[in-house]
Design an enzyme around this catalytic site. Structure first.
Site, mmCIF file in Angstrom:
data_model
loop_
_atom_site.group_PDB
_atom_site.id
_atom_site.type_symbol
_atom_site.label_atom_id
_atom_site.label_comp_id
_atom_site.label_asym_id
_atom_site.label_seq_id
_atom_site.Cartn_x
_atom_site.Cartn_y
_atom_site.Cartn_z
ATOM 1 N N HIS A 37 0.838 -1.206 0.000
ATOM 2 C CA HIS A 37 0.000 0.000 0.000
ATOM 3 C C HIS A 37 0.876 1.262 0.000
ATOM 4 C CE1 HIS A 37 -2.892 -2.844 2.106
ATOM 5 N NE2 HIS A 37 -3.630 -2.394 1.123
ATOM 6 N N GLN A 61 -18.414 -5.582 -1.469
ATOM 7 C CA GLN A 61 -17.554 -6.452 -2.278
ATOM 8 C C GLN A 61 -17.243 -7.788 -1.602
ATOM 9 O OE1 GLN A 61 -14.347 -3.294 -2.245
ATOM 10 N NE2 GLN A 61 -12.997 -5.070 -2.232
HETATM 11 O O1 PAF Z 1 -8.135 -3.242 -3.528
HETATM 12 C C1 PAF Z 1 -8.795 -2.899 -2.529
HETATM 13 O O2 PAF Z 1 -8.267 -2.750 -1.433
HETATM 14 C C2 PAF Z 1 -10.288 -2.642 -2.671
HETATM 15 O O3 PAF Z 1 -10.865 -3.534 -3.574
HETATM 16 C C3 PAF Z 1 -10.622 -1.192 -3.062
HETATM 17 C C4 PAF Z 1 -10.049 -0.820 -4.421
HETATM 18 C C5 PAF Z 1 -10.067 -0.246 -2.003
HETATM 19 C C6 PAF Z 1 -12.132 -1.000 -3.142
HETATM 20 O O4 PAF Z 1 -12.741 -1.293 -1.924
#
Ligand code: PAF
Length: 306
Positions: A37, A61
């Site tokens: 990240h 999601q």
């Molecule tokens: O990759 C992720 O961490 C997630 O899918 C995102 C892009 C932040 C969307 O919730």
């Protein structure tokens, strides 16, 4: 670094920055941050004047039997890391701020989300593109950076941005790996010591296929077979898929002619991990970008961090 939790305040802040001529970079995350990240924050910093990093564990999601309730969280630690990485704002909306009562709109991208992870997680990408579209409207970035480990997500977001005329530059950042080859992921925290050791078969599997390709193999079944054999030797590993697909449209390929994505998803206990590498005529796996120009050599090194 500012922490902003309200959509209204986020939009006002970003409007003021834009009015002052600042270029905005966005790094959307679900938190529990690691070096992967932070590499996205660094890339956003190189391409913008101010970086907004968002942390939102997006319920939309996660499927019914997935890990939403146990998804790892560490807001204090994440705040320290983002501050040190130079982010200007941590955007930290609540679920109610993101999806207030009465919310009923979704954004979905059709074809590229059907195979690979979409086959076993049929509602996942619709949740991703919905929240990313909302984050784009809330933070109004000029550029947004996503990790290439979630390659299918990157392709779907590029498609959405083109189809819906968002006018945002989407950057795919290379996978960051542990020194032993495991791709960094917040979900690695779930692994027991035995599963953590077993999970090394993922990068070994990619390396085995890459090696075959470097020796001249172009047949998809043999390239995929080499990866599958490595994973099959690991008793704790359960294969969801190992696929070779076109790196732009994610359709299965039978022969390696254009840049192709070797993608895999494998379960270890209750944890499902993904990994991939791009087999292209030019790019190494360290520069995974859909739609890159190509040259004539194949190079399949897997990047690691020390
Ligand atoms: O990759 C992720 O961490 C997630 O899918 C995102 C892009 C932040 C969307 O919730």
């Amino acid at each position: 670094m500012l922490t902003i939790t309200s959509v209204h305040e986020m939009q006002s802040w970003v409007d003021a920055q834009r009015a002052a001529g600042k270029r905005i970079g966005l790094v959307p995350t679900m938190g529990y941050l690691h070096a992967g990240h932070l590499s996205l924050v660094a890339q956003a910093g190189e391409r913008s004047d101010v970086v907004v990093a968002s942390i939102f564990v997006n319920p939309l999601q996660f499927g019914a039997n997935e890990d939403l309730s146990r998804y790892p969280r560490n807001i204090e630690g994440d705040t320290r890391l983002l501050d040190a990485a130079g982010a200007a704002v941590l955007f930290l909306p609540s679920v109610n701020e993101m999806y207030p009562e009465g919310y009923q709109t979704a954004v979905s991208v059709d074809l590229v989300t059907q195979g690979l992870c979409g086959a076993s997680r049929p509602t996942h990408f619709r949740g991703v593109t919905t929240v990313v579209a909302k984050l784009f409207n809330m933070t109004k970035p000029h550029v947004a950076v996503f990790g290439a480990k979630d390659f299918q997500q990157l392709v779907a977001i590029r498609r959405m941005v083109a189809d819906l005329n968002f006018g945002i530059e989407i950057v795919g950042a290379p996978i960051v790996r542990e020194a032993d080859g495991l791709a960094m992921s917040s979900r690695n925290a779930y692994l027991s010591p035995d599963e953590r050791r077993a999970a090394l078969c993922l990068s070994r599997a990619l390396a085995a296929s890459c090696h075959l390709v470097e020796q001249g193999e172009r047949d998809a079944l043999r390239i995929v077979g080499a990866a599958r054999r490595v994973i099959a030797e690991e008793p704790l590993a359960r294969i969801d898929y190992v696929s070779l697909v076109d790196a732009d449209n994610l359709q299965q390929v039978t022969e390696l002619q254009r840049p192709a994505l070797l993608a895999l998803a494998v379960g270890f206990g209750k944890t499902r991990l993904i990994d991939n590498c791009v087999l292209s005529q030019r790019s190494t796996v360290e520069s995974q970008q859909p739609s890159e120009p190509t040259e004539n050599t194949l190079d399949c090194k897997l990047s690691t961090v020390d």
